[in-house]
Design a protein around this motif. Structure first.
Motif, PDB file in Angstrom:
ATOM      1  N   GLU A 248      35.354  32.273  38.972  1.00  0.00           N
ATOM      2  CA  GLU A 248      35.574  32.707  37.599  1.00  0.00           C
ATOM      3  C   GLU A 248      37.007  33.161  37.370  1.00  0.00           C
ATOM      4  O   GLU A 248      37.736  33.469  38.297  1.00  0.00           O
TER       5      GLU A 248
ATOM      6  N   THR B 261      35.910  37.938  33.596  1.00  0.00           N
ATOM      7  CA  THR B 261      35.151  38.878  34.428  1.00  0.00           C
ATOM      8  C   THR B 261      35.340  40.291  33.901  1.00  0.00           C
ATOM      9  O   THR B 261      34.378  41.045  33.717  1.00  0.00           O
ATOM     10  N   GLU B 262      36.592  40.609  33.647  1.00  0.00           N
ATOM     11  CA  GLU B 262      36.927  41.948  33.167  1.00  0.00           C
ATOM     12  C   GLU B 262      36.239  42.228  31.822  1.00  0.00           C
ATOM     13  O   GLU B 262      35.691  43.317  31.608  1.00  0.00           O
TER      14      GLU B 262
ATOM     15  N   VAL C 135      28.581  42.626  36.981  1.00  0.00           N
ATOM     16  CA  VAL C 135      29.099  41.264  37.190  1.00  0.00           C
ATOM     17  C   VAL C 135      29.233  40.960  38.679  1.00  0.00           C
ATOM     18  O   VAL C 135      29.873  41.694  39.425  1.00  0.00           O
TER      19      VAL C 135
ATOM     20  N   THR D 196      30.471  37.998  41.359  1.00  0.00           N
ATOM     21  CA  THR D 196      31.187  36.738  41.449  1.00  0.00           C
ATOM     22  C   THR D 196      31.141  36.207  42.870  1.00  0.00           C
ATOM     23  O   THR D 196      30.936  36.965  43.826  1.00  0.00           O
TER      24      THR D 196
ATOM     25  N   SER E  36      39.551  38.151  39.473  1.00  0.00           N
ATOM     26  CA  SER E  36      38.098  38.265  39.262  1.00  0.00           C
ATOM     27  C   SER E  36      37.421  38.902  40.475  1.00  0.00           C
ATOM     28  O   SER E  36      36.479  39.681  40.308  1.00  0.00           O
TER      29      SER E  36
ATOM     30  N   ALA F 259      35.266  42.233  39.478  1.00  0.00           N
ATOM     31  CA  ALA F 259      33.789  42.156  39.479  1.00  0.00           C
ATOM     32  C   ALA F 259      33.198  43.410  40.118  1.00  0.00           C
ATOM     33  O   ALA F 259      33.864  44.116  40.876  1.00  0.00           O
TER      34      ALA F 259
ATOM     35  N   THR G 250      31.545  41.287  44.728  1.00  0.00           N
ATOM     36  CA  THR G 250      32.293  40.055  45.010  1.00  0.00           C
ATOM     37  C   THR G 250      31.839  39.466  46.338  1.00  0.00           C
ATOM     38  O   THR G 250      31.997  40.098  47.381  1.00  0.00           O
TER      39      THR G 250
END
Ligand code: PTJ
Length: 255
Positions: A161, A166-167, A176, A178, A187, A191, A194
Motif C-alpha cells: 500500500e 494508510t495514514e 490498519v 499492511t 505505509s 500501519a 505491519t
C-alpha cells in the motif's frame, strides 16, 4: 507460465514475475506495479526470502484483530490480484472478511479485470465496484471506497500500500494491517500492524493462523492484540537484516 524451467535456481522468483506480467496482460496490474514488485524483491533478498519471526508475530496480531472485528475488510490491488488471487479469496473467507477492490491507479477496466479474476476463484460478494465514499484528505481516484466496505470497516488489510492512504485510514480510526516487504516504507511505519513478508508467503500462513486461532476465546485474542508492539516488530526486522548481512559479510556469500 511455461517459459521458466523448474530447474532454474531462481524458479519461484521468476514465476512470480511472470504472474505479474500476466496480470498486466489481463489488464489487472498497473505498469507501476512492476516497479513496486522489484522494490519488494530487493527487500526479500535482504530478509532471506523466508517468513521471519517478527512477521509471524505481526500475522498473529493481525489475525487476532480480524477475528475480533465487527466489519473486517481485505483490500485487493492489481499486484495482489496477479500474485495471489486464490489465496486472497481463501484468506478473506477464513477471516470472515469482505473483499474490496481498492486501487491506487484506479481505472474501471482494471476494476472489472480484477473482479473477473477473483470470481474465478470463488469470490461471491466483491465491493469497490461502485464506490460512493471518499477517504477524507485523499484527492482523486485513489481515495474512493465502498460505503459497505472500507468506509465502515473497523479492521482493514491493505497489502502493498501507499503510505498516504494508510495514514488516512488510520486517521479515520481504523485498525490498519499492511503486508509490505519494505520495513522502511511510509505505509509500513504508519500501519498499526505491519507484516514484513512477501504476500505470496504471508497470505497462506495467515489463512492457516485464522483456522487455528478461530478456536481461541475473545480474551485470548484481545491479549495477543494488546501485547503486540508494531514499533518493536519493525525494529526487530531491521535487526534481523543487520545481523544477517553482518553474518554473510563475515562468512562469505553462499553459492
Ligand atoms: O494496483 P494499484 O493501482 O492499487 O497499485 C498498486 C501499487 C503496488 C503499484 C501501489 O500501491 C504502489 O505504488 O505501491 P508502493 O508505494 O510502491 O508500495 C508497494 C510496497 O509493497 C513497496 O514498499 C514494496 O516494497 C512492497 N512490495 C512489493 N512487492 C511485494 C511487496 N510487499 C510484499 N509482498 C510483495 N510481493
Amino acid at each position: 507460465m511455461t517459459r521458466i524451467p523448474k530447474s532454474h535456481p531462481r524458479y519461484w522468483s521468476l514465476l512470480y514475475r511472470e504472474k505479474l506480467v500476466e496480470g498486466l496482460e489481463k489488464g489487472m496490474t498497473a505498469v507501476e506495479g512492476l516497479i513496486a514488485h522489484g522494490r519488494g524483491e530487493a527487500f526479500d533478498y535482504l530478509i532471506g526470502e523466508r517468513t521471519i519471526e517478527p512477521a509471524e508475530r505481526a500475522m498473529r496480531a493481525a489475525v487476532a484483530a480480524f477475528l475480533l472485528a465487527k466489519h473486517p475488510v481485505v483490500s485487493v490491488n492489481g499486484n495482489v490480484a496477479a500474485l495471489v488471487p486464490e489465496e486472497t479469496v481463501r484468506l478473506a473467507k477464513a477471516l470472515n472478511a469482505k473483499l474490496e477492490i481498492n486501487l491506487f491507479y484506479r481505472t474501471e477496466e482494471r476494476v472489472k479485470a480484477i473482479e473477473r479474476e477473483l470470481r474465478k476463484y470463488g469470490a461471491e460478494e466483491i465491493l469497490g465496484i461502485n464506490p460512493t465514499r471518499r477517504i477524507p484528505g485523499l484527492e482523486h481516484e485513489r481515495g474512493r471506497v465502498d460505503e459497505n466496505g472500507i468506509w465502515k470497516a473497523d479492521v482493514v488489510l491493505v497489502p502493498l500500500e501507499d503510505g498516504d492512504r494508510t495514514e488516512a485510514l488510520v486517521r479515520m480510526g481504523k485498525l490498519v494491517v499492511t503486508v509490505d516487504l519494505n520495513p522502511l516504507s511510509r505505509s509500513a511505519r504508519r500501519a498499526n500492524i505491519t507484516v514484513v513478508d512477501n504476500v505470496v508467503r504471508a497470505y497462506p500462513r495467515m489463512t492457516e493462523l485464522a483456522e487455528e486461532m478461530r478456536k481461541l476465546g475473545r480474551d485470548e485474542l484481545e491479549g495477543i492484540l494488546r501485547d503486540y508492539d508494531n514499533r518493536l516488530t519493525l525494529s526487530d526486522v531491521l535487526i534481523h537484516i543487520r545481523d544477517r548481512l553482518g553474518k554473510l559479510a563475515e562468512e562469505g556469500l553462499p553459492d
